[in-house]
Motif scaffolding. Structure first.
Motif, PDB file in Angstrom:
ATOM      1  N   LEU A   9       0.830  -1.202   0.000  1.00 41.75           N
ATOM      2  CA  LEU A   9       0.000   0.000   0.000  1.00 41.75           C
ATOM      3  C   LEU A   9       0.870   1.259   0.000  1.00 41.75           C
ATOM      4  O   LEU A   9       0.626   2.198  -0.767  1.00 41.75           O
ATOM      5  N   LEU A  10       1.884   1.268   0.852  1.00 42.76           N
ATOM      6  CA  LEU A  10       2.795   2.408   0.930  1.00 42.76           C
ATOM      7  C   LEU A  10       3.530   2.614  -0.404  1.00 42.76           C
ATOM      8  O   LEU A  10       3.633   3.739  -0.894  1.00 42.76           O
ATOM      9  N   LEU A  11       4.018   1.531  -0.996  1.00 43.95           N
ATOM     10  CA  LEU A  11       4.721   1.637  -2.277  1.00 43.95           C
ATOM     11  C   LEU A  11       3.788   2.133  -3.380  1.00 43.95           C
ATOM     12  O   LEU A  11       4.184   2.962  -4.208  1.00 43.95           O
ATOM     13  N   SER A  12       2.555   1.669  -3.387  1.00 44.75           N
ATOM     14  CA  SER A  12       1.566   2.147  -4.371  1.00 44.75           C
ATOM     15  C   SER A  12       1.354   3.646  -4.226  1.00 44.75           C
ATOM     16  O   SER A  12       1.297   4.382  -5.224  1.00 44.75           O
ATOM     17  N   ARG A  13       1.257   4.097  -2.983  1.00 47.09           N
ATOM     18  CA  ARG A  13       1.061   5.519  -2.722  1.00 47.09           C
ATOM     19  C   ARG A  13       2.274   6.337  -3.198  1.00 47.09           C
ATOM     20  O   ARG A  13       2.127   7.384  -3.821  1.00 47.09           O
ATOM     21  N   GLY A  25      15.245  14.598 -12.806  1.00 51.24           N
ATOM     22  CA  GLY A  25      16.408  13.742 -12.648  1.00 51.24           C
ATOM     23  C   GLY A  25      16.132  12.261 -12.676  1.00 51.24           C
ATOM     24  O   GLY A  25      17.046  11.466 -12.815  1.00 51.24           O
ATOM     25  N   PHE A  26      14.875  11.863 -12.529  1.00 50.24           N
ATOM     26  CA  PHE A  26      14.585  10.434 -12.602  1.00 50.24           C
ATOM     27  C   PHE A  26      13.115  10.181 -12.907  1.00 50.24           C
ATOM     28  O   PHE A  26      12.277  11.050 -12.735  1.00 50.24           O
ATOM     29  N   SER A  27      12.855   8.977 -13.377  1.00 52.87           N
ATOM     30  CA  SER A  27      11.477   8.511 -13.513  1.00 52.87           C
ATOM     31  C   SER A  27      11.436   7.091 -12.970  1.00 52.87           C
ATOM     32  O   SER A  27      12.459   6.411 -12.888  1.00 52.87           O
ATOM     33  N   ALA A  28      10.233   6.667 -12.584  1.00 48.33           N
ATOM     34  CA  ALA A  28      10.083   5.343 -11.977  1.00 48.33           C
ATOM     35  C   ALA A  28       8.785   4.707 -12.435  1.00 48.33           C
ATOM     36  O   ALA A  28       7.783   5.390 -12.647  1.00 48.33           O
ATOM     37  N   GLY A  29       8.843   3.395 -12.591  1.00 47.79           N
ATOM     38  CA  GLY A  29       7.655   2.634 -12.940  1.00 47.79           C
ATOM     39  C   GLY A  29       7.849   1.193 -12.492  1.00 47.79           C
ATOM     40  O   GLY A  29       8.964   0.788 -12.163  1.00 47.79           O
ATOM     41  N   LEU A  30       6.777   0.439 -12.506  1.00 47.64           N
ATOM     42  CA  LEU A  30       6.855  -0.947 -12.061  1.00 47.64           C
ATOM     43  C   LEU A  30       7.445  -1.848 -13.142  1.00 47.64           C
ATOM     44  O   LEU A  30       7.302  -1.571 -14.335  1.00 47.64           O
ATOM     45  N   VAL A  31       8.073  -2.917 -12.708  1.00 48.70           N
ATOM     46  CA  VAL A  31       8.477  -3.983 -13.616  1.00 48.70           C
ATOM     47  C   VAL A  31       7.284  -4.931 -13.657  1.00 48.70           C
ATOM     48  O   VAL A  31       6.950  -5.546 -12.644  1.00 48.70           O
ATOM     49  N   GLY A  32       6.607  -4.976 -14.784  1.00 45.93           N
ATOM     50  CA  GLY A  32       5.364  -5.749 -14.862  1.00 45.93           C
ATOM     51  C   GLY A  32       4.354  -5.149 -13.912  1.00 45.93           C
ATOM     52  O   GLY A  32       4.156  -3.939 -13.885  1.00 45.93           O
ATOM     53  N   ASP A  33       3.749  -5.971 -13.080  1.00 48.49           N
ATOM     54  CA  ASP A  33       2.809  -5.431 -12.090  1.00 48.49           C
ATOM     55  C   ASP A  33       3.275  -5.755 -10.672  1.00 48.49           C
ATOM     56  O   ASP A  33       2.478  -5.800  -9.739  1.00 48.49           O
ATOM     57  N   ASN A  34       4.586  -5.953 -10.514  1.00 48.07           N
ATOM     58  CA  ASN A  34       5.164  -6.281  -9.205  1.00 48.07           C
ATOM     59  C   ASN A  34       5.498  -4.990  -8.451  1.00 48.07           C
ATOM     60  O   ASN A  34       6.444  -4.295  -8.812  1.00 48.07           O
ATOM     61  N   ILE A  35       4.738  -4.681  -7.425  1.00 47.35           N
ATOM     62  CA  ILE A  35       4.943  -3.450  -6.656  1.00 47.35           C
ATOM     63  C   ILE A  35       6.311  -3.425  -5.959  1.00 47.35           C
ATOM     64  O   ILE A  35       6.807  -2.366  -5.597  1.00 47.35           O
ATOM     65  N   TYR A  36       6.957  -4.583  -5.821  1.00 47.88           N
ATOM     66  CA  TYR A  36       8.258  -4.665  -5.141  1.00 47.88           C
ATOM     67  C   TYR A  36       9.455  -4.557  -6.091  1.00 47.88           C
ATOM     68  O   TYR A  36      10.595  -4.603  -5.651  1.00 47.88           O
TER      69      TYR A  36
END
Length: 167
Positions: A9-13, A25-36
Motif C-alpha cells: 500500500l505504501l509503495l503504491s502511494r 532527474g529520474f522517472s520510476a515505474g513498475l516492472v510488470g505489475d510487481n509493486i516490489y
C-alpha cells in the motif's frame, strides 16, 4: 493487515505521488505489475560528469519495507566510486538501520523508515555529482577519481554517450 499488505500500500502511494508530481532527474515505474520491483531511469544531472546520460536501474523492495531498505542496482553500465562493479549502489541510506559494525557510519546516516523512493533517488543523484571516495564500493574507480581524474572523466563521458545511444 499484514506487513506485506501495508508495504504494498505504501509503495503504491509513493508511486502515485511520483507520477502525479514528477521529480527532475529520474522517472520510476513498475516492472510488470510487481509493486516490489521498480524500473528507474536516472538522468545525469546538469553540470556533472554524468550530464546527458540515461541510466537504467532496478529498485527491489523487501516485504518489510519501510522497516528495511530497498536495494538499487544499475542495469546500465556505471563507473562510479560508490557503485559496485556489478551495478549495486552503495550509499549510507540504503544500509540496514542501526549501528555500523565497522564503525564507519553513524546510525542516523543509515536507513530510516522516513525515507521514500524520492529521497533515495535524490540521494543517488547527489552521489553521482559528488562521489565519496573515502568509502568506495568500486576501488578502481575511487583510485582513478583521486589519482587520475582526467582518465576517470574520460571513462564516464564514454558511458554517458553510450547510455544516450541505447535509448
Amino acid at each position: 493487515m499484514t506487513s506485506t499488505d501495508s508495504s504494498a500500500l505504501l509503495l503504491s502511494r509513493q508511486l502515485k505521488d511520483l507520477q502525479k508530481n514528477p521529480v527532475d532527474g529520474f522517472s520510476a515505474g513498475l516492472v510488470g505489475d510487481n509493486i516490489y520491483q521498480w524500473e528507474i531511469m536516472v538522468m545525469g544531472a546538469p553540470d556533472t560528469l554524468y550530464e546527458g546520460g540515461f541510466f537504467k536501474a532496478l529498485m527491489t523492495f523487501p516485504s518489510t519495507y519501510p522497516i528495511m531498505p530497498p536495494t538499487l542496482k544499475f542495469a546500465s553500465e556505471m563507473y562510479h566510486p560508490n557503485v559496485y562493479p556489478d551495478g549495486t549502489v552503495c550509499i549510507s541510506i540504503l544500509h540496514p538501520p542501526g549501528d555500523d559494525k565497522y564503525g564507519y557510519e553513524q546510525a542516523n546516516e543509515r536507513w530510516s523508515p522516513v525515507h521514500t523512493v524520492e529521497t533515495i533517488l535524490l540521494s543517488v543523484i547527489s552521489m553521482l555529482s559528488s562521489p565519496n571516495d573515502e568509502s568506495p564500493a568500486n576501488i578502481e574507480a575511487a583510485k582513478e577519481y583521486r589519482e587520475d581524474y582526467p582518465q576517470f572523466k574520460k571513462k564516464v563521458q564514454r558511458l554517458v554517450r553510450r547510455s544516450a545511444d541505447m535509448l
